[in-house]
Design a protein around this motif. Sequence first.
Motif, PDB file in Angstrom:
ATOM      1  N   GLU A 146      -1.866 -44.022 -48.813  1.00  9.86           N
ATOM      2  CA  GLU A 146      -2.980 -44.010 -47.853  1.00  9.86           C
ATOM      3  C   GLU A 146      -2.424 -44.394 -46.489  1.00  9.86           C
ATOM      4  O   GLU A 146      -1.498 -45.203 -46.404  1.00  9.86           O
ATOM      5  CB  GLU A 146      -4.019 -45.064 -48.257  1.00  9.86           C
ATOM      6  N   GLU A 187      -9.411 -50.814 -50.980  1.00  5.65           N
ATOM      7  CA  GLU A 187     -10.671 -50.117 -51.265  1.00  5.65           C
ATOM      8  C   GLU A 187     -10.682 -49.400 -52.610  1.00  5.65           C
ATOM      9  O   GLU A 187     -11.726 -48.948 -53.063  1.00  5.65           O
ATOM     10  CB  GLU A 187     -10.994 -49.121 -50.145  1.00  5.65           C
ATOM     11  N   SER A 222     -10.579 -40.433 -48.523  1.00  3.21           N
ATOM     12  CA  SER A 222     -10.344 -41.398 -49.605  1.00  3.21           C
ATOM     13  C   SER A 222     -11.219 -41.069 -50.809  1.00  3.21           C
ATOM     14  O   SER A 222     -10.778 -41.182 -51.957  1.00  3.21           O
ATOM     15  CB  SER A 222     -10.649 -42.816 -49.123  1.00  3.21           C
TER      16      SER A 222
HETATM   17 MG   LIG Z   1     -10.147 -43.492 -45.973  1.00  2.00          MG
END
Ligand SMILES: [Mg+2]
Length: 596
Positions: free
Chosen positions: A401, A204, A177
């Motif tokens: 993601e 996030e 990420s």
């Molecule tokens: Mg991640």
Amino acid sequence: MATPLPAEAPAPIDDPIKRNRSEGVVVECNGTEAKITTKAGAIEATDDYWAVGQLISIQVGKNRVVGLLHRVENDDETWDPDEQNTITLHVELSGEVRPDTHRGFVFSGGITQYPYIGAIAHKIRKQDLVTIYKSSDASAITIGSLSQAPDIPAVISVDSLLSRHFAVVGTTGTGKSTAVTLILHLIAKHKLNQRILILDPHNEYTSAFGNKANTITAETLDLPFWLLNLEEFQQVVFRGREGSQEEIDALREFIPKAKTLYRYGAQKGVRRKGGAGATFTADTPVPYRFADLMKLMDEEIGSLDGAMRRLTLRQLRGRLEAVVNDPRFSFMFGSHDATDRIEDVLGNIYRVPLDNMPITVFQMSGIPSEVVNSVASVLCRLAFDIALASQSKVKTLVVCEEAHRYIPADVNSAFAPTRGAIARIAKEGRKYGVSLAIITQRPNELDPTILSQCNTIFSLRLGNDADQDVMRKAIASGSRSTLAFLSSLADRECIAFGSAVSTPMRMRFRNLAASARPSSQNVSDGESIQAAAQTSLGEIVYNLRGAAAERDEQDDDEEWTINSNALAESFPEPEQVDLAHEVSLKRRSLLRRKTD
Ligand SMILES: [Mg+2]
Ligand SMILES: Nc1ncnc2c1ncn2[C@@H]1O[C@H](COP(=O)(O)OP(=O)(O)O)[C@@H](O)[C@H]1O
């Protein structure tokens, strides 16, 4: 029997004979591999040793053939610390550095002159490393440094990266990420007209982008139900389960009628003798009133003799009512007036105009799963449709993601519309400037057809054998030995393969400041991004709905100048009953003709 290494090696560093760096000599070579024999002494005090992972070069005439050292062997398995021992190096050949009249030296994958027996091999010189990994591309960005030489930048081409799709894979915690965030920061800085839509299952990313990001949460989501196509709407109505075919057919029949009614009013319907719905399908993104849909169904129920059909419509009606009253879906049905807000809604999500905020983060955590699926699918589908309708002026990178969740290898466990929308981008997005960033810790669980469309892959550490196998299949055979290192990469280290790099590149990602990382509580540095070429939303919507529908509307402007409020007040008039009746008669006659 191998002689054990002495506990403390003697260190006669000044004796060149003992140095663990004698030149090697090619003793065997085929089309892909070279075997090199060399001597090694016992010095550990210097970094002059042969070790797997190093690039080596073999002098062939004026060229230097480059290869990756992937296996080192001590032939007779004995070691004399005081002597020169013969060892064998196994090298996978990857390309060559050639002199160039204009550019000094250039690197290219592929080999024109293979090493001959007796050719001399060295550890690669730094200048050649620079030549191999430098980029002449104007869109080059530095994302880190080479593992083998930390003072040499690791550079990728953004244009190549976005010309197709890319994937970032690696075990949880290895830095995926953060690496993606780093790349997105650089894209946002250098590609001023690039939109980025992040499907963010862990909420996030918002903090990483500060004021560059427009965040959509469960509270701020505004997606009118009429933007959904039939398949997506169906998923909402049947709560993710398979719906009855009769009810789906009824939706397909009544939604276009409700759209026609809203757009043209009842009178128009009569004039067209049931043909009014011809320009709208259940998928056309034009508004309709939920109340109209219900009324049209009620009228049909009232005028019917067939018990079966009546039952179907009643059931469907009950379902629709339940959905509309479900507070979880209030972001779709909350606003009961069906004003055409398409420009506001799309403009906000797809950043038209950009308003210095090229990134939209869709925070999925906290939204019920059946809702998330419908919304993710609408967002992905529209990213494609809008690129198409804007003639590629609105280019979006869709970041997925935890991609194995929506596009899993197991087709049956996937949410069909989301999978379909992403697959369409994977297959055809390139033509219109829509690209995908696929992030997953389980490449083995990801749909292999999607992975095969990613022509740049950043692989961080992968421990699992099945996952490594998938990468082996996904990556060109020329770099197979590189893959042997996947299980032993450090955190934040990766091997980059594919079109955005000249040859597989083992590298370490740049350190990203805490304030610019995902999940961070701080706001990012607030670097401003200039809005680039803008395009008119009106034009996009025009194309999205199909020129035919709009043309039709224009033709009728003179005749039907009644505004939508007036139409709402005039409803229901006897004509509406006629419209429903007309259409159903027409349908019946068509059916009869078919069965005849
Ligand atoms: Mg991640
Ligand atoms: N490039 C980087 N710069 C700074 N810290 C990093 C970097 N990459 C990873 N980290 C650290 O490692 C942790 C895990 O990284 P993350 O990107 O969340 O991994 P993943 O997404 O693979 O699970 C992060 O919390 C971050 O602190």
